[in-house]
Scaffold this active site. Sequence first.
Site, short mmCIF file in Angstrom:
data_model
loop_
_atom_site.label_atom_id
_atom_site.label_comp_id
_atom_site.label_asym_id
_atom_site.label_seq_id
_atom_site.Cartn_x
_atom_site.Cartn_y
_atom_site.Cartn_z
N TYR A 1 0.87 4.80 13.98
CA TYR A 1 -0.81 5.16 13.59
C TYR A 1 -1.33 4.64 14.35
CZ TYR A 1 0.59 6.70 8.17
OH TYR A 1 0.38 7.37 7.62
N PRO B 1 0.62 -1.43 0.03
CA PRO B 1 0.23 0.16 -0.11
C PRO B 1 0.87 1.57 -0.04
CG PRO B 1 -0.37 -0.81 2.20
CD PRO B 1 0.66 -2.00 1.18
#
Length: 357
Positions: free
Chosen positions: A188, A27
């Site tokens: 994150y 990604p």
Amino acid sequence: MLSTSSPVWTALQLREVLVPNRVWLSPMCQYSADPSGAPTDWHLAHYGSRAAGGVGVVMIECTAVAPDMRTTISDLGIYRDEQVRGHRRLTAAITAMGSVPGIQLGVAGRKSSHGVPWDNAGTRHPVLPADGGWQPLAPSPIPFADLAVPTEMAAQDGTRVLEDVEQAARNADRAGYQVIELHGANGYLFHEFLSPLTNHRTDEWGGDLERRMRFPLEMVNAVRAGWPEDKPVIVRLPAEDLLEGGLTTDDMAVVASRLAGEGVDMIDLLSGALVPEASRPATPLHNARYGPRFRAAGLLTAASGQISQPEHLDEAVPDLVDVVLVGRALLRDPYWALRARGADPLESWPKQYHRAF
Ligand SMILES: Cc1cc2nc3c(=O)[nH]c(=O)nc-3n(C[C@H](O)[C@H](O)[C@H](O)COP(=O)(O)O)c2cc1C
């Protein structure tokens, strides 16, 4: 060149999803969404050409589950119907080219509301609410580098984030994705809760590893609640924090075995990136080398990181990991996997290109 009989080119069954090979697009944010957060023609061309380039899964970039969980104002989202409509164009194109469409769900936490890489100050430059940004949320009010000091998440923020994650998973299914990867690494929100460096909470979401794991496991449960049983879930996970006092591989082996019990099918290993001071290894296959350490968890394993030569594929699969994700090599060349395969182009390349050989 590799031989076409290398295990890296064999199919992989993940629940009801059959993936044609084990070389996948990692990604990678394109920061090119339209103002509503929907995919644009850029995404269609970019992902379509990687699908034509023969990767097993095209993993769409970190795609936000809510506006305040974006990293930048140009991130893709999957929390509105118009975004879902745009994602359908991507999944249809990727599927038509024989690849499997996957999506990484992004929940940015404190690493949010910053500039895009090609801005003057780039991703370490905060974008303030007055300039179209927003106030980030995190387990504890500890900023990343020069980004804003995040607000410590209250119980109702946690409930809302979990609802957003579940709805995003449901939307991903409606959009035609076959694989979800929950972004649990690179500093994150998921990673911020796990690590003692960024989680200083004293409530039920902080403390020892068992408690710091609770919110991340709830995030996995939220994905599973919105996502069909017959489709696989991957979690992108740090193998360690690469900094004194941070998560160790022993900690992460415990987390991985817990994920196995929560309906996760595969972990995708990264390392570091939680805090700016963490070391940054840059040797070929550096994350894949963690793979054998995590096999005991009973999950399939994947990794990215400096996989750029055909021989790296052979070295990685199956001895180190089950799947490799390739990032920058596939930015440089959408046909990297076809070239690495080294098979007869008249059998492996799209028929529309056969006259090139
Ligand atoms: C332009 C760019 C954007 C990236 N965006 C993401 C992302 O959206 N989500 C993610 O988990 N990793 C992201 N990464 C990390 C890559 O997925 C990959 O893990 C990393 O580049 C290492 O693999 P490589 O050496 O093959 O590039 C990004 C990397 C690049 C270069």
